[in-house]
Design an enzyme around this catalytic site. Structure first.
Site, mmCIF file in Angstrom:
data_model
loop_
_atom_site.group_PDB
_atom_site.id
_atom_site.type_symbol
_atom_site.label_atom_id
_atom_site.label_comp_id
_atom_site.label_asym_id
_atom_site.label_seq_id
_atom_site.Cartn_x
_atom_site.Cartn_y
_atom_site.Cartn_z
ATOM 1 N N LYS A 66 -3.443 12.056 42.802
ATOM 2 C CA LYS A 66 -2.295 12.946 42.979
ATOM 3 C C LYS A 66 -2.309 14.013 41.907
ATOM 4 C CE LYS A 66 1.712 13.735 45.026
ATOM 5 N NZ LYS A 66 1.459 15.182 45.024
ATOM 6 N N LYS A 90 0.113 9.751 33.645
ATOM 7 C CA LYS A 90 1.500 10.078 33.979
ATOM 8 C C LYS A 90 1.992 9.258 35.168
ATOM 9 C CE LYS A 90 2.685 14.419 33.995
ATOM 10 N NZ LYS A 90 2.866 15.825 34.421
ATOM 11 N N LYS A 102 -6.263 16.998 39.822
ATOM 12 C CA LYS A 102 -5.714 18.333 39.554
ATOM 13 C C LYS A 102 -6.650 19.347 40.181
ATOM 14 C CE LYS A 102 -2.089 20.060 37.366
ATOM 15 N NZ LYS A 102 -0.752 19.467 37.394
ATOM 16 N N THR A 185 11.422 18.141 38.680
ATOM 17 C CA THR A 185 10.869 18.112 37.321
ATOM 18 C C THR A 185 11.945 18.464 36.301
ATOM 19 O OG1 THR A 185 8.717 18.770 38.217
ATOM 20 C CG2 THR A 185 8.993 18.898 35.838
ATOM 21 N N ASN A 216 10.334 27.463 37.554
ATOM 22 C CA ASN A 216 11.002 26.386 38.276
ATOM 23 C C ASN A 216 11.552 25.327 37.331
ATOM 24 O OD1 ASN A 216 10.509 23.416 39.438
ATOM 25 N ND2 ASN A 216 11.272 24.716 41.074
#
Length: 411
Positions: A66, A90, A102, A185, A216
């Site tokens: 992910k 994470k 990533k 987030t 964001n």
């Protein structure tokens, strides 16, 4: 020290604290797969342009890999490798059943038209479609990308594999995106900040904040901290930095920004030198932009008592050492900014089940995961007598190592 070297250094420190077998340690550091593709597209003026795209799949011991897709001119193999590795730890700290990946394309998205961005995204997806998938590798938005980017990826992937809403997260609501994902987030940063301050008998209400980055993550963190009674003294982004010792009116600033205004043109604050933002007087500093912004040059002048790492790798190892000597408490990125991947997990689950949640449920579950992550990180700090960064790293690395051993990694 670049991001890959810093991340690998933190991993090795965690491995030593955990007394990992050297062969297992080496195995956990090696990426599962590294992909580099040339993406050539016709530009709006008819000329051809070529961009280099990357996808690094780091580890899948705990589940599908992910990680976000970022569009930025500084995207390179080292950065993508570092961020893929960070995602492995994470997701483990967050206790969601994923590994780490990533990706990115070296480009300046602000200089590309919407149609050029769409063509670039579709070509990139064509090049990697057989290497991603609902149970293999699930991309998400990152710097320079958004829900629309994910919509194009989903559509292009579905041409090859049929309707597959769970192949990407961070999608528009109309295509299976989750309520609450856009703010996730920033909301996670707020929950993390609450948990940390409570350890010291403090709260967001009555504390002062400086926020670097107003995209964001930074804008949502600012709104939610403001709603909780926090006073935001200064903030900045690429358009400039502003301050107000009485506290910035965040709702008014959001209206100004949403109407197309730059921070430096906001009438409710004075313009300040951006180089002073990170060392401005405050209780809590929240870096929400690029990595490496806190370094050996500016760390000695940091006045904040707490740093919440909302960005990926904002603090260099040299700065870490300086801040520790100053008594500054740093809440590390692999925990503090995990709200996005947690709600991405919720979105993935909803897509697989074909049953969507309301926003109240999403936010309630996010708070539960963030508080649990902080509790388990603190427990590692106590058992290993280490700081919060090593507490989070040892928590994540230990969970991945256990999963790897249970699978039978030497077979």
């Amino acid at each position: 020290m670049n991001a890959l070297a810093a991340t690998s250094r933190n991993f090795r420190r965690a491995a030593r604290l955990l007394n990992l077998d050297p062969k297992l340690e080496k195995s956990l550091l090696i990426p599962f797969r590294e992909i580099k593709v040339e993406c050539t597209i016709p530009m709006d003026d008819g000329k051809l342009a070529s961009f280099v795209g990357f996808r690094v799949q780091h580890d899948n011991a705990r589940g599908p890999m992910k990680g976000g897709i970022r569009y930025h001119p500084e995207v390179d193999p080292d950065e993508v490798n570092a961020l893929a590795q960070l995602m492995t730890w994470k997701t483990a700290v967050a206790a969601v059943p994923y590994g780490g990946a990533k990706g990115g394309i070296g480009c300046s998205p602000g200089e590309l038209s919407r149609s050029e961005l769409e063509r670039l995204t579709r070509v990139f997806t064509q090049k990697i479609h057989d290497l991603i998938g609902t149970h293999t590798d699930v991309p998400a938005p990152d710097m320079g990308t958004n829900a629309q980017t994910m919509a194009w990826m989903l559509d292009e992937y579905s041409k090859f594999h049929g309707h597959s809403p769970a192949v990407v997260t961070g999608k528009p609501i109309d295509l299976g995106g989750s309520l609450g994902r856009d703010a996730a987030t920033g909301r996670g940063v707020m929950f993390a900040t609450e948990a940390l301050l409570a350890e010291f008998g403090k709260s967001i209400s009555g504390s002062t904040f400086v926020i670097q980055g107003f995209g964001n993550v930074g804008s949502w963190a600012a709104q939610l901290i403001h709603e909780r009674g926090g006073k935001i003294l200064a903030l900045g982004d690429v358009t400039g930095s502003i301050r107000n010792k009485a506290g910035i009116d965040i709702p008014a600033l959001m209206k100004h920004r949403n109407d197309g205004g730059a921070l430096k043109d906001f009438h409710g604050a004075e313009v300040m030198d951006s180089s002073e933002l990170l060392v401005h007087e405050c209780d809590v500093l929240v870096p929400c932009a690029l990595g490496g912004v806190l370094n050996k040059d500016n760390a000695p002048d940091v006045k904040a008592k707490f740093i919440i790492e909302a960005a990926n790798h904002p603090t260099d190892p040299e700065a870490d050492e300086i801040l520790a000597k100053k008594g500054v408490i740093v809440l590390p990125d692999i925990y503090a900014n995990s709200g996005g991947v947690i709600v991405s997990y919720f979105e993935w689950v909803q897509n697989i089940q074909g049953f969507m949640w309301d926003e109240e449920k999403v936010n309630k579950e996010l708070e539960k995961y963030m508080r649990s992550g902080f509790h388990h990180t603190k427990a590692m700090c106590k058992s290993l007598d280490c700081d919060l960064r090593m507490g989070a790293f040892t928590l994540g690395v230990n969970r991945v190592a256990r999963a790897t051993l249970l699978r039978g990694w030497e077979a």
